[in-house]
Design a protein around this motif. Structure first.
Motif, PDB file in Angstrom:
ATOM      1  N   GLU A  90     -43.717  90.627  33.898  1.00 41.51           N
ATOM      2  CA  GLU A  90     -42.786  90.365  33.806  1.00 41.51           C
ATOM      3  C   GLU A  90     -41.966  89.023  33.994  1.00 41.51           C
ATOM      4  N   GLY A  91     -40.466  89.477  33.409  1.00 39.95           N
ATOM      5  CA  GLY A  91     -39.655  87.855  33.753  1.00 39.95           C
ATOM      6  C   GLY A  91     -39.251  86.629  32.825  1.00 39.95           C
ATOM      7  N   PRO A  92     -38.876  86.013  33.179  1.00 41.46           N
ATOM      8  CA  PRO A  92     -37.965  85.322  31.753  1.00 41.46           C
ATOM      9  C   PRO A  92     -39.104  85.052  30.857  1.00 41.46           C
TER      10      PRO A  92
ATOM     11  N   GLU B  17     -38.533  87.306  22.629  1.00 42.99           N
ATOM     12  CA  GLU B  17     -37.644  86.812  22.243  1.00 42.99           C
ATOM     13  C   GLU B  17     -37.936  84.977  20.755  1.00 42.99           C
TER      14      GLU B  17
ATOM     15  N   GLU C   6     -39.381  87.247  28.429  1.00 42.60           N
ATOM     16  CA  GLU C   6     -38.957  87.468  27.695  1.00 42.60           C
ATOM     17  C   GLU C   6     -38.179  86.416  26.495  1.00 42.60           C
ATOM     18  N   ALA C   7     -38.263  85.762  27.060  1.00 39.31           N
ATOM     19  CA  ALA C   7     -38.624  84.020  26.272  1.00 39.31           C
ATOM     20  C   ALA C   7     -39.435  84.548  24.840  1.00 39.31           C
TER      21      ALA C   7
END
Length: 97
Positions: free
Chosen positions: A47-49, A56, A52-53
């Motif tokens: 989990e983390g940025p 996306e 998420e990127a």
């Protein structure tokens, strides 16, 4: 939320699939397969940025494939059924009852 979006997109694709040419279907299917591969990479990430990127990016690849398929069939024209908004229906004329 993301899973719900994917389910909705897949359901919409099935409903609209018969409206597209075989070439557009192939383009959309290839983009979806590529997006699924990217999404699988994201699932393996902590989990983390960065995760998420990557998710996306998968969404963007799938959306780009849908747009390209739409452009192939109707020169970029988007039908109301693809946007979720239908044309307004005029109210019933009470005098005609």
């Amino acid at each position: 939320m993301r899973k719900m979006f994917i389910t909705l997109a897949a359901t919409s694709a099935l409903a609209l699939g018969a409206c597209q040419s075989p070439q557009a279907d192939k383009v959309e299917d290839q983009a979806e397969a590529q997006a699924d591969a990217i999404d699988a990479q994201a699932d393996a990430m902590p989990e983390g940025p960065a995760k998420e990127a990557t998710e996306e990016k998968a969404d963007a690849v799938e959306a780009a494939g849908e747009e390209k398929a739409n452009a192939m069939d109707d020169n970029g024209e988007i039908a109301p059924s693809e946007t979720g908004t239908a044309p307004a229906t005029p109210p019933a004329d009470p005098a005609k009852k």
